[in-house]
Design a protein around this motif. Structure first.
Motif, mmCIF file in Angstrom:
data_model
loop_
_atom_site.group_PDB
_atom_site.id
_atom_site.type_symbol
_atom_site.label_atom_id
_atom_site.label_comp_id
_atom_site.label_asym_id
_atom_site.label_seq_id
_atom_site.Cartn_x
_atom_site.Cartn_y
_atom_site.Cartn_z
ATOM 1 N N ALA A 123 0.827 -1.223 0.000
ATOM 2 C CA ALA A 123 0.000 0.000 0.000
ATOM 3 C C ALA A 123 0.855 1.265 0.000
ATOM 4 N N MET A 124 2.032 1.181 0.567
ATOM 5 C CA MET A 124 2.942 2.333 0.630
ATOM 6 C C MET A 124 3.785 2.460 -0.636
ATOM 7 N N GLY A 125 3.605 1.518 -1.573
ATOM 8 C CA GLY A 125 4.390 1.575 -2.816
ATOM 9 C C GLY A 125 5.851 1.225 -2.597
ATOM 10 N N LEU A 126 6.123 0.387 -1.594
ATOM 11 C CA LEU A 126 7.522 0.071 -1.260
ATOM 12 C C LEU A 126 7.853 -1.401 -1.521
ATOM 13 N N GLU A 127 6.995 -2.083 -2.294
ATOM 14 C CA GLU A 127 7.171 -3.526 -2.471
ATOM 15 C C GLU A 127 8.580 -3.874 -2.965
ATOM 16 N N ALA A 128 9.062 -3.092 -3.939
ATOM 17 C CA ALA A 128 10.365 -3.401 -4.547
ATOM 18 C C ALA A 128 11.516 -3.203 -3.557
ATOM 19 N N LYS A 129 11.242 -2.510 -2.457
ATOM 20 C CA LYS A 129 12.311 -2.201 -1.486
ATOM 21 C C LYS A 129 12.169 -3.032 -0.213
ATOM 22 N N SER A 130 11.293 -4.023 -0.246
ATOM 23 C CA SER A 130 10.976 -4.764 0.990
ATOM 24 C C SER A 130 12.212 -5.247 1.738
ATOM 25 N N TYR A 131 13.202 -5.694 0.975
ATOM 26 C CA TYR A 131 14.374 -6.284 1.635
ATOM 27 C C TYR A 131 15.612 -5.398 1.517
ATOM 28 N N SER A 132 15.403 -4.119 1.227
ATOM 29 C CA SER A 132 16.517 -3.162 1.236
ATOM 30 C C SER A 132 16.738 -2.679 2.664
ATOM 31 N N LEU A 133 17.999 -2.390 2.976
ATOM 32 C CA LEU A 133 18.279 -1.786 4.278
ATOM 33 C C LEU A 133 17.738 -0.359 4.276
ATOM 34 N N GLU A 135 18.819 2.278 5.595
ATOM 35 C CA GLU A 135 19.820 3.337 5.401
ATOM 36 C C GLU A 135 20.059 3.632 3.913
ATOM 37 N N ARG A 136 19.630 2.718 3.049
ATOM 38 C CA ARG A 136 19.832 2.944 1.616
ATOM 39 C C ARG A 136 18.614 3.574 0.942
ATOM 40 N N LEU A 137 17.627 3.891 1.717
ATOM 41 C CA LEU A 137 16.406 4.464 1.137
ATOM 42 C C LEU A 137 16.484 5.988 1.118
ATOM 43 N N SER A 138 15.696 6.584 0.244
ATOM 44 C CA SER A 138 15.588 8.048 0.239
ATOM 45 C C SER A 138 14.821 8.505 1.485
ATOM 46 N N GLY A 139 14.891 9.804 1.779
ATOM 47 C CA GLY A 139 14.164 10.345 2.933
ATOM 48 C C GLY A 139 12.676 10.055 2.849
ATOM 49 N N GLY A 140 12.110 10.221 1.667
ATOM 50 C CA GLY A 140 10.674 9.998 1.485
ATOM 51 C C GLY A 140 10.305 8.534 1.671
ATOM 52 N N GLU A 141 11.197 7.643 1.207
ATOM 53 C CA GLU A 141 10.930 6.205 1.382
ATOM 54 C C GLU A 141 11.003 5.842 2.859
ATOM 55 N N GLN A 142 11.979 6.398 3.557
ATOM 56 C CA GLN A 142 12.085 6.122 4.998
ATOM 57 C C GLN A 142 10.838 6.625 5.732
ATOM 58 N N GLN A 143 10.356 7.749 5.276
ATOM 59 C CA GLN A 143 9.152 8.305 5.904
ATOM 60 C C GLN A 143 7.964 7.350 5.711
ATOM 61 N N ARG A 144 7.896 6.747 4.505
ATOM 62 C CA ARG A 144 6.799 5.812 4.268
ATOM 63 C C ARG A 144 6.941 4.544 5.106
ATOM 64 N N VAL A 145 8.189 4.129 5.355
ATOM 65 C CA VAL A 145 8.400 2.974 6.241
ATOM 66 C C VAL A 145 7.865 3.307 7.638
ATOM 67 N N ALA A 146 8.173 4.512 8.095
ATOM 68 C CA ALA A 146 7.712 4.916 9.437
ATOM 69 C C ALA A 146 6.186 4.933 9.493
ATOM 70 N N THR A 164 3.928 13.822 6.173
ATOM 71 C CA THR A 164 4.238 13.898 4.739
ATOM 72 C C THR A 164 5.247 15.005 4.459
ATOM 73 N N GLY A 165 5.929 15.446 5.509
ATOM 74 C CA GLY A 165 6.830 16.593 5.379
ATOM 75 C C GLY A 165 7.891 16.500 4.295
ATOM 76 N N ASN A 166 8.412 15.289 4.027
ATOM 77 C CA ASN A 166 9.497 15.160 3.048
ATOM 78 C C ASN A 166 9.030 14.681 1.688
ATOM 79 N N LEU A 167 7.731 14.618 1.511
ATOM 80 C CA LEU A 167 7.236 13.931 0.314
ATOM 81 C C LEU A 167 6.738 14.905 -0.742
ATOM 82 N N ASP A 168 6.804 14.465 -2.005
ATOM 83 C CA ASP A 168 6.298 15.331 -3.068
ATOM 84 C C ASP A 168 4.758 15.288 -3.078
ATOM 85 N N PHE A 169 4.187 16.129 -3.927
ATOM 86 C CA PHE A 169 2.736 16.302 -3.917
ATOM 87 C C PHE A 169 1.992 14.974 -4.139
#
Ligand SMILES: Nc1ncnc2c1ncn2[C@@H]1O[C@H](COP(=O)(O)OP(=O)(O)OP(=O)(O)O)[C@@H](O)[C@H]1O
Length: 258
Positions: A123-133, A135-146, A164-169
């Protein structure tokens, strides 16, 4: 769900919060607004047990925060999903692990846990990053993990500080849709924001406006005035209507959510 009476908080001689009172009904969506330094983060930190309640009274999800012992804070956090401004995710762990942690502490069986975690990561659009560390994610991706971590346990209340402070529109709109789905299915939300776009995503939300640590307005968005001072919020009335409960048993992500 939340009851706050004459809550104050000081940092040394500085009073960041002064006599704040409000209550939040189950299923209500409340925005905290106000200029930088108005006290929004301090209020949220008190409500999720990051600061002790020493002046006034606060009850969150049935827990009397005045009497809360430090060791009871984890109990509060199991009832409340929290999105911090600085994420607090573990950089050396994967996206999956960071989100799963919120369910592991609840002792959820592994197969059930995996279904839920995958559903919210998708739902967060992070499927492709499921097993990434992380620390290797962008700020916006980390925000979505949180955000995923705060929602995965289907909490009765979500406290979010500029989520949504770090995210684009586009991402902001997408995530606000997810917050709204949770709200529709009965989750109460308190969200601090500076963003007019975010406020406009939930036109029927209640707005608690702080200035200098005090509540100066508690109302709906009908008094929202884009032409107001500093382009923020004008003042036109108070509406104490609190009852927007809209069901609680279904859940927004279908399979994997119970
Ligand atoms: N740990 C601290 N020690 C001293 N002062 C603090 C501390 N935390 C917050 N403050 C002060 O309390 C006031 C309220 O801060 P707070 O972070 O709650 O504001 P805010 O409305 O969330 O602001 P922003 O929108 O910029 O995040 C500010 O003047 C801030 O400098």
């Amino acid at each position: 769900m939340v009851q706050v009476e004459r809550l104050s908080h000081n940092f040394g001689s500085y009073w960041a919060l002064k006599d704040v009172s409000f209550s939040l009904a189950k299923g209500e969506f409340l925005f905290l607004t106000g200029h930088s330094g108005a006290g929004k983060t301090t209020l949220l930190r008190l409500l999720y047990g990051a600061l002790p309640v020493t002046r006034g009274r606060a009850v969150v999800s049935g827990m009397e925060l005045n009497r809360l012992k430090r060791r009871q804070v984890p109990l509060l956090r199991r009832k409340v999903g929290v999105v911090f401004q600085d994420f607090k995710i573990l950089p050396k762990r994967t996206v999956f692990d960071n989100v799963a942690m919120a369910l592991e502490v609840r002792g959820m069986p592994r197969t059930h846990l995996e279904r839920r975690v995958r559903a919210i990561i998708r739902a967060m659009g992070l499927e492709a990053k499921s097993y990434s560390l992380c620390e290797r994610l962008s700020g916006g991706e980390q925000q979505r993990v949180a955000i995923a971590r705060s929602m995965v346990a289907n909490p009765e209340l979500i406290l979010a500080d500029e989520p949504t402070g770090n995210l684009d529109f586009d991402l902001t709109m997408h995530l606000m849709e997810i917050f709204k789905q949770f709200h529709t299915y009965g989750t109460s939300v308190i969200m601090a924001t500076h963003s007019r776009e975010v406020l406009e995503c939930v036109p029927d939300a209640r707005i608690l406006h702080l200035e200098g640590g005090r509540v100066v307005m508690d109302g709906d968005s009908s008094w929202y005035d884009p032409e107001g001072p500093g382009g923020t919020l004008g003042v036109a009335g108070v509406d104490d209507d609190e009852d927007e409960d809209s069901g609680e048993d279904d859940n927004p992500f279908g399979e994997g959510w119970s």
